[in-house]
Scaffold this motif. Structure first.
Motif, mmCIF file in Angstrom:
data_model
loop_
_atom_site.group_PDB
_atom_site.id
_atom_site.type_symbol
_atom_site.label_atom_id
_atom_site.label_comp_id
_atom_site.label_asym_id
_atom_site.label_seq_id
_atom_site.Cartn_x
_atom_site.Cartn_y
_atom_site.Cartn_z
ATOM 1 N N VAL A 112 0.709 -1.514 0.183
ATOM 2 C CA VAL A 112 -0.045 -0.058 0.309
ATOM 3 C C VAL A 112 0.646 0.735 0.135
ATOM 4 O O VAL A 112 1.687 1.360 0.948
ATOM 5 N N THR A 113 0.300 1.915 -0.893
ATOM 6 C CA THR A 113 1.169 3.339 -0.736
ATOM 7 C C THR A 113 0.755 4.795 -0.489
ATOM 8 O O THR A 113 -0.768 4.439 -0.118
ATOM 9 N N GLY A 114 1.898 5.808 0.314
ATOM 10 C CA GLY A 114 0.970 6.558 0.525
ATOM 11 C C GLY A 114 0.280 5.516 2.181
ATOM 12 O O GLY A 114 -1.050 5.925 2.255
ATOM 13 N N HIS A 115 0.461 4.758 2.901
ATOM 14 C CA HIS A 115 -0.145 4.131 4.151
ATOM 15 C C HIS A 115 0.009 5.000 5.266
ATOM 16 O O HIS A 115 -0.727 4.847 6.473
ATOM 17 N N THR A 116 0.598 5.784 5.235
ATOM 18 C CA THR A 116 0.554 6.570 6.899
ATOM 19 C C THR A 116 -0.701 7.736 7.164
ATOM 20 O O THR A 116 -0.629 7.876 7.969
ATOM 21 N N ARG A 117 -1.314 8.262 6.539
ATOM 22 C CA ARG A 117 -2.634 8.853 6.807
ATOM 23 C C ARG A 117 -3.394 8.844 5.578
ATOM 24 O O ARG A 117 -3.562 8.161 4.236
ATOM 25 N N GLY A 118 -5.001 9.447 6.094
ATOM 26 C CA GLY A 118 -6.329 9.404 5.180
ATOM 27 C C GLY A 118 -7.066 8.380 4.631
ATOM 28 O O GLY A 118 -6.706 6.783 5.113
ATOM 29 N N LEU A 119 -6.884 7.579 3.379
ATOM 30 C CA LEU A 119 -7.162 6.441 2.672
ATOM 31 C C LEU A 119 -6.873 5.435 2.622
ATOM 32 O O LEU A 119 -6.992 3.990 3.245
ATOM 33 N N GLY A 120 -5.327 5.678 2.714
ATOM 34 C CA GLY A 120 -3.891 4.870 2.513
ATOM 35 C C GLY A 120 -3.756 4.279 3.753
ATOM 36 O O GLY A 120 -3.467 2.550 4.544
ATOM 37 N N ALA A 121 -3.766 5.234 5.312
ATOM 38 C CA ALA A 121 -3.583 4.160 6.205
ATOM 39 C C ALA A 121 -5.002 3.850 6.118
ATOM 40 O O ALA A 121 -5.013 1.816 7.254
ATOM 41 N N ALA A 122 -5.746 4.073 6.046
ATOM 42 C CA ALA A 122 -7.770 3.322 6.658
ATOM 43 C C ALA A 122 -7.555 2.021 5.657
ATOM 44 O O ALA A 122 -8.044 1.093 6.518
ATOM 45 N N LEU A 123 -7.060 1.608 4.626
ATOM 46 C CA LEU A 123 -7.539 1.350 2.955
ATOM 47 C C LEU A 123 -5.852 -0.150 4.129
ATOM 48 O O LEU A 123 -6.102 -1.589 3.842
ATOM 49 N N SER A 124 -4.807 0.316 4.996
ATOM 50 C CA SER A 124 -3.825 -0.709 5.496
ATOM 51 C C SER A 124 -4.594 -1.740 6.733
ATOM 52 O O SER A 124 -4.210 -2.636 6.522
ATOM 53 N N GLU A 125 -5.435 -0.829 7.208
ATOM 54 C CA GLU A 125 -5.996 -0.819 8.851
ATOM 55 C C GLU A 125 -6.706 -2.172 8.151
ATOM 56 O O GLU A 125 -6.588 -3.338 8.364
ATOM 57 N N THR A 126 -7.780 -1.947 6.995
ATOM 58 C CA THR A 126 -9.034 -3.120 6.673
ATOM 59 C C THR A 126 -7.992 -4.530 6.519
ATOM 60 O O THR A 126 -8.663 -5.471 7.183
ATOM 61 N N LEU A 127 -6.892 -4.045 5.732
ATOM 62 C CA LEU A 127 -7.036 -5.448 5.104
ATOM 63 C C LEU A 127 -5.730 -5.918 6.093
ATOM 64 O O LEU A 127 -5.740 -7.725 6.314
ATOM 65 N N LEU A 128 -4.958 -5.482 7.328
ATOM 66 C CA LEU A 128 -4.769 -6.086 7.973
ATOM 67 C C LEU A 128 -5.462 -7.223 8.573
ATOM 68 O O LEU A 128 -5.271 -7.924 9.333
ATOM 69 N N ALA A 129 -6.905 -6.404 8.965
ATOM 70 C CA ALA A 129 -8.219 -6.424 10.021
ATOM 71 C C ALA A 129 -7.814 -8.076 9.029
ATOM 72 O O ALA A 129 -8.986 -8.883 9.883
ATOM 73 N N ARG A 130 -7.806 -7.690 8.090
ATOM 74 C CA ARG A 130 -8.830 -9.274 6.973
ATOM 75 C C ARG A 130 -7.622 -10.345 7.213
ATOM 76 O O ARG A 130 -7.317 -11.543 5.606
ATOM 77 N N GLY A 131 -6.028 -10.092 7.360
ATOM 78 C CA GLY A 131 -5.405 -10.970 7.483
ATOM 79 C C GLY A 131 -4.104 -10.670 6.738
ATOM 80 O O GLY A 131 -3.365 -12.282 6.324
ATOM 81 N N PHE A 132 -4.396 -10.063 5.776
ATOM 82 C CA PHE A 132 -2.810 -9.596 4.829
ATOM 83 C C PHE A 132 -1.938 -9.486 6.326
ATOM 84 O O PHE A 132 -2.038 -8.602 6.801
ATOM 85 N N VAL A 133 -0.734 -9.587 5.426
ATOM 86 C CA VAL A 133 0.625 -8.767 5.501
ATOM 87 C C VAL A 133 1.035 -7.811 5.086
ATOM 88 O O VAL A 133 0.277 -7.861 3.511
ATOM 89 N N VAL A 134 1.291 -6.336 5.296
ATOM 90 C CA VAL A 134 0.889 -5.768 4.662
ATOM 91 C C VAL A 134 2.661 -4.730 4.379
ATOM 92 O O VAL A 134 3.533 -4.056 5.455
#
Length: 252
Positions: free
Chosen positions: A13-35
């Motif tokens: 995930v690029t731009g993972h530190t804030r906004g939608l990128g941060a939310a997408l990272s958290e969502t994928l982590l919660a679904r079992g992904f390594v990010v």
């Protein structure tokens, strides 16, 4: 792979530190992904919450030499090794510069084009090469309504997002093995980008009042709400059927 073997899922995930990128990272982590988060800075709280599932790379995605240098380290190949399901989420981007054609400096335009277009395309090529052993490979570019509707004062952003849409269309025609690609326009999200648009001089951005009204009337979706719906579609069997998608057009 037998039915008892767990599926290894990894996402960049690029731009993972804030906004939608941060939310997408958290969502994928919660679904079992390594990010693997790729950005100029680190997301320390995310790494602390998911110490065994978050890796980070500090890369200036507005600098092609910096991108090339990082790709040359083999970090992408090492991260993807052994994964069955892999994602590349090209989320990082900038709305700048804003203003009439004669206002931005050439350097600002160049950095915007690199961050919004060159970086996603460079990473997509490297991802496609490094993920050939995976059985499910997906690339998503975060697009915008500005890719499909022109705005005065926003010519650079509109053009760069439209470029990602057309990239997805062209790649989709190639029928790459086990590779799905699409752009997703997430709609109006309550992020720093939206705040910056509301603060822009209306002479430079005539549509400013539209964005002010969206915020005033409560029409901005939270990054977390958008990330859940975004991930639902990205991980669904329908992803890739259409090369360009607007999240607001999908059923709830």
């Amino acid at each position: 792979m037998t039915s008892s073997t767990p599926i290894v899922s990894k996402a960049i995930v690029t731009g993972h530190t804030r906004g939608l990128g941060a939310a997408l990272s958290e969502t994928l982590l919660a679904r079992g992904f390594v990010v693997l988060g790729v950005s100029r800075t680190r997301h320390t709280s995310l790494a602390a919450r998911f110490p065994d599932a978050v890796e980070e790379a500090e890369v200036d995605l507005a600098d092609t030499e910096n991108i090339e240098a990082w790709l040359g380290t083999g970090a992408l190949q090492r991260f993807l090794r052994g994964a069955d399901r892999v994602l590349l989420v090209n989320n990082a981007g900038t709305a700048e510069p804003i203003g009439p054609l004669d206002a931005p400096h050439a350097r600002e335009v160049g950095r915007s084009v690199v961050l919004n277009v060159a970086a996603p395309l460079m990473l997509s090529c490297a991802f496609a090469e490094a993920s050939k052993d995976a059985s499910d490979r997906r690339i998503v570019h975060v697009s915008s309504g500005a890719a499909r509707n022109a705005y005065a004062g926003w010519s650079i952003y509109c053009a760069t997002k439209a470029a990602l849409d057309h990239h997805a269309r062209a790649v989709a025609l190639g029928n790459e093995r086990a590779l799905r690609i699409a752009t997703i326009a997430p709609g109006v999200v309550d992020t720093d980008m939206q705040a910056a648009l509301r603060e822009t001089d209306q002479a430079a951005f005539p549509s400013r009042d539209k964005f002010v009204e969206l915020q005033r009337s409560g029409q901005l979706a939270s990054p977390q709400q958008v990330a859940e719906k975004f991930a639902d579609y990205l991980l669904s069997s329908k992803f890739g059927d259409a090369p360009t998608v607007d999240l607001r057009d999908l059923p709830s």
